[in-house]
Design an enzyme around this catalytic site. Structure first.
Site, PDB file in Angstrom:
ATOM      1  N   GLU A   1      12.167  -2.456 -67.021  1.00 37.83           N
ATOM      2  CA  GLU A   1      12.440  -2.184 -65.613  1.00 37.83           C
ATOM      3  C   GLU A   1      11.205  -1.684 -64.872  1.00 37.83           C
ATOM      4  OE1 GLU A   1      14.241  -1.637 -61.940  1.00 37.83           O
ATOM      5  OE2 GLU A   1      14.963  -2.746 -63.693  1.00 37.83           O
ATOM      6  N   GLU A   2      10.494  -0.730 -65.445  1.00 38.29           N
ATOM      7  CA  GLU A   2       9.454  -0.052 -64.690  1.00 38.29           C
ATOM      8  C   GLU A   2       8.041  -0.566 -64.935  1.00 38.29           C
ATOM      9  OE1 GLU A   2      10.591   1.315 -62.397  1.00 38.29           O
ATOM     10  OE2 GLU A   2      12.476   2.276 -62.897  1.00 38.29           O
TER      11      GLU A   2
ATOM     12  N   SER B   1      19.354   1.075 -52.740  1.00 39.56           N
ATOM     13  CA  SER B   1      18.543   1.654 -53.810  1.00 39.56           C
ATOM     14  C   SER B   1      17.738   2.837 -53.256  1.00 39.56           C
ATOM     15  CB  SER B   1      17.644   0.579 -54.413  1.00 39.56           C
ATOM     16  OG  SER B   1      17.132   0.982 -55.644  1.00 39.56           O
TER      17      SER B   1
ATOM     18  N   ASP C   1      26.227  -0.606 -62.732  1.00 45.33           N
ATOM     19  CA  ASP C   1      24.812  -0.506 -62.382  1.00 45.33           C
ATOM     20  C   ASP C   1      24.040   0.135 -63.532  1.00 45.33           C
ATOM     21  OD1 ASP C   1      22.312  -0.034 -61.218  1.00 45.33           O
ATOM     22  OD2 ASP C   1      23.165   0.401 -59.253  1.00 45.33           O
TER      23      ASP C   1
ATOM     24  N   HIS D   1      23.187  -3.470 -60.227  1.00 40.00           N
ATOM     25  CA  HIS D   1      22.447  -2.923 -59.088  1.00 40.00           C
ATOM     26  C   HIS D   1      22.357  -3.916 -57.928  1.00 40.00           C
ATOM     27  CE1 HIS D   1      19.951   0.123 -57.292  1.00 40.00           C
ATOM     28  NE2 HIS D   1      18.908  -0.682 -57.176  1.00 40.00           N
TER      29      HIS D   1
END
Length: 738
Positions: free
Chosen positions: A203-204, A608, A683, A715
């Site tokens: 994800e990051e 978000s 999510d 999400h």
């Protein structure tokens, strides 16, 4: 942590205006069904484009409407015309019938294809699929493996093997014999991963494939993740009778991360070497790749606070590692994909913000010498690669304006910079392997993308052909009553010389003597932009729908956003939310000072990080905002993951005030206006827990609010008619409450 649009590759250039109806023809109103239930307002983009090694052709997936399949067609670069069909979709018959090809890649000799079918998403970037090897000479088609769906199937450099991940273990297959080899055998769900990534890395750090072939194909370098001590998060998945729990490893801020390593497997000796990346287990290894040397692996090492990034060159035989480059920053160091090793084996290109803006540097292989290739008070936004024979580096930047993206090239001495693209807006490049040709994607606010193919071999680029002009979309848009997009600059209240950039859409039937309700659209997170001059697709169309209902829409990029240098972006460090919401409150005051805005009817919406901002607006900024809609918001940064949150806030143990002082939960008692919070219960990114925490705080403060949840949606909150349902709900809420 961004709600990133899932962009397919687009090759595109000269923009044309949206068609205007004939004289006397009345323009239609834009409905939500037009936007979300039909497909004729979606921009067309070339699918599955791949350059061929001869430098004169490229291939693309082309729909075969008759057989309901996709063909792989070869195009002549110089004309942009199709010259042959490499693969007819109707000829690809697997065990279950005709294969529906969703993606493909060539072996290096271009005699074989690796076909992706029946793909199943896992998280944002990860998926598993059935992969097939197709021999273009013999027409033989066979599965890569019969042991279950695979992840990230990849040809070796000689095309004789295919590596893949299945159930957390790394494998490779000999193409000729079909024999399967197991590289690792300790992969276990929620315990150990080999060759793929854990949730937070994917994800990051924004990638998913956790292995790579050496240049000679004799070795495989791969990531290992020991996530056994990472806390688990359980999501309830709602079914017909009893719900089930989906449990996965998610390290929230301040909690335990996976212990990550890099290993190298030798296909001949069958031995595995662990690379020496340091004794500190609580660190990140956000990038790993082979250099041009088949015995050297480059590994980037980042400390947990993410303010020190080191480039290591590791020996693939002994595992020994040497630090060749170090970047430090008072806030944080950005991790990018820009590291590129030249084929001469003597140098590499690296990007850095060391002079206050993101620029490109050429380093000697040992890291001791460097040459700055780009320089100025502007950011390089994309690095495309190097034409080594001609000594040219290709990139995109925000030099003309933070809201724009233009394409450039510069030589390896940092001289003779040349702008390749023309026309205001956003340009995206995609270059052939030898950088002789490229596609340019050009769009602007309210104007769909146009795709054109260019020849880059001359002193100036030469357009060969427009590949996709979206003429039908422009013609269709011309039938609707659409308001123009106006660019605005809002001065900072505490520093009037600094202007915040954004745009505004006024009501379709605008009358300067009237006052209108106004909605601020915000994202606002670190390095992001909503004020960019580009085609914004369905959101832009929704804003036009709201404009037809008599609303003014404004979006302005606050401090902390991107394309304006490191100081502007990192000004929010350790106090996430403080300056951002202060700036958006200033935008609301500025809007309220305009003669056509009803300052008693200002609202906000965001998704978000934008949902987080909206929740702050209706609490900390309650005197300015009447109505807000927050979709999938973070409400307490303690609930979000380690990598993203600690990058901007440090750990909660080190900086508790940074977490709590700008949490909407801490300001719930200040709520005054109308607030709608929307969240998906499935999510995996911003957990539903965030919605629950803010709701509990509102209840304790005896504050009335509205909320809605989407069962099992992630999400992105999509699937079937979900987006239509969502946008109708938000529209009706604003119409009723603003």
């Amino acid at each position: 942590m961004t709600l990133r649009p899932l962009r397919r590759a687009m090759w595109l250039v000269a923009l044309t205006a949206v068609a205007v109806p004939a004289l006397g023809q009345q323009r239609k109103s834009l409905t939500l069904e037009d936007i979300w239930a039909k497909r004729d307002l979606f921009a067309a983009t070339p699918e599955g484009t791949s350059w061929l090694a001869d430098g004169r052709h490229y291939t693309a997936l082309v729909p075969d409407e008759k057989n309901k399949t996709q063909d792989i067609v070869r195009f002549d670069i110089t004309t942009g015309q199709p010259v042959s069909t490499l693969v007819e979709g109707e000829s690809l018959k697997g065990p279950g019938g005709l294969l529906q090809v969703e993606g493909y890649s060539f072996s290096s000799d271009e005699k074989r294809l690796l076909l992706t079918t029946a793909e199943e998403p896992i998280y944002r970037r990860s998926s598993k699929a059935d992969f097939y090897i197709h021999d273009l000479t013999t027409k033989e088609l066979k599965p890569v493996s019969k042991g279950g769906k695979q992840q990230y199937a990849t040809f070796s450099p000689d095309g004789e093997r295919v590596a893949f991940v299945r159930r957390n273990n790394l494998y490779y297959v000999d193409v000729a014999s079909g024999q399967e080899h197991k590289v690792t055998d300790d992969g276990t769900v929620n315990q150990r991963i080999n060759g793929a990534l854990d949730w937070v890395y994917e994800e990051e750090f924004e990638f998913a494939v956790g292995f790579g072939w050496s240049p000679d194909g004799a070795r495989l370098a791969f990531y290992t993740f020991d996530e056994s001590k990472v806390p688990e998060y359980a999501m309830q998945m709602w079914g017909k009778l009893y719900p089930t729990s989906y449990v996965y490893k998610y390290p929230k801020a301040g909690e335990v991360n996976s212990v990550v390593g890099v290993k190298v497997y030798d296909l001949v000796s069958k031995k595995t070497v662990t690379l020496d990346t340091g004794k500190e287990p609580d660190q990140y290894l956000p990038r790993m790749k082979w250099t041009q040397n088949a015995n050297t692996v480059a590994v980037q090492r980042l400390n947990r606070l993410q303010n020190k990034l080191e480039l290591l060159h590791c020996n693939a035989t002994t595992g020994a590692g040497t630090v060749v480059l170090t970047e430090t920053d008072k806030a944080y160091v950005e991790v990018t994909n820009d590291l590129t090793y030249l084929k001469d084996g003597k140098s590499f290109v690296w990007s850095s913000e060391r002079d206050g803006y993101k620029h490109l540097y050429l380093y000697s292989f040992d890291g001791k010498k460097n040459q700055q290739l780009t320089k100025g008070n502007w950011d390089v936004t994309d690095f495309y690669g190097i034409d080594e024979p001609r000594g040219l580096v290709y990139f995109a930047s925000a030099e003309t304006h933070p809201r724009e993206r233009q394409l450039y090239r510069v030589d390896l001495k940092g001289k003779n910079k040349q702008q390749l693209s023309q026309g205001a807006g956003t340009h995206e490049g995609a270059f052939s392997p030898m950088f002789s040709y490229y596609f340019d994607t050009h769009s602007a606010s309210g104007v769909p993308p146009v795709a054109a193919l260019y020849d880059a071999t001359g002193k100036a680029p030469r357009q060969i052909k427009v590949v996709e002009d979206n003429a039908e979309l422009k013609k269709t848009l011309g039938q609707y009553a659409l308001a123009p997009v106006e660019f605005i600059d809002v001065p900072l209240a505490d520093d009037p010389k600094t202007k915040l950039h954004g745009w505004m859409i006024k009501p379709t039937t605008f009358d300067a003597t009237k006052k209108y309700p106004t909605i601020l659209y915000v994202y606002g997170g670190p390095g992001s932009q909503t004020g960019q001059d580009e085609w914004a697709g369905p959101n832009y169309l929704w804003f036009q729908h709201l404009a037809q209902q008599g609303y003014c829409i404004i979006s302005v990029d606050n401090r902390g956003t991107g394309a304006r240098g490191a100081a502007f972006k990192k000004s929010t460090y350790a106090n996430l939310g403080k300056l951002e919401i202060q700036d958006q409150m200033d935008v609301a005051r500025w809007a309220g000072s305009q003669s056509f805005v009803d300052k008693s009817r200002i609202g906000m919406w965001g998704w978000s990080f934008g949902g987080y901002m909206t929740a702050l607006a209706l609490t900390k900024g309650a005197d300015l905002f009447k109505t807000g809609v927050a979709v999938a918001p973070v409400t307490n940064w303690r609930f979000y993951d380690t990598v993203y949150t600690e990058r901007f806030l440090k750990t909660p143990q080190e900086n508790p005030g940074g977490y709590d002082e700008n949490s909407p939960v801490s300001h719930a008692a200040k709520l005054k206006g109308n607030f709608l919070m929307i969240h998906g219960t499935g999510d995996d990114n911003v957990h539903f827990q965030n919605a629950v925490a803010l709701e509990e705080a509102f209840i304790k403060a005896n504050k009335q609010f509205s909320s809605f949840y989407y069962p099992n949606r992630n999400h992105g909150i999509y699937g079937g008619v979900t987006r239509l349902h969502l946008y109708r709900m938000m529209t009706e809420y604003f119409v009723k409450n603003l």
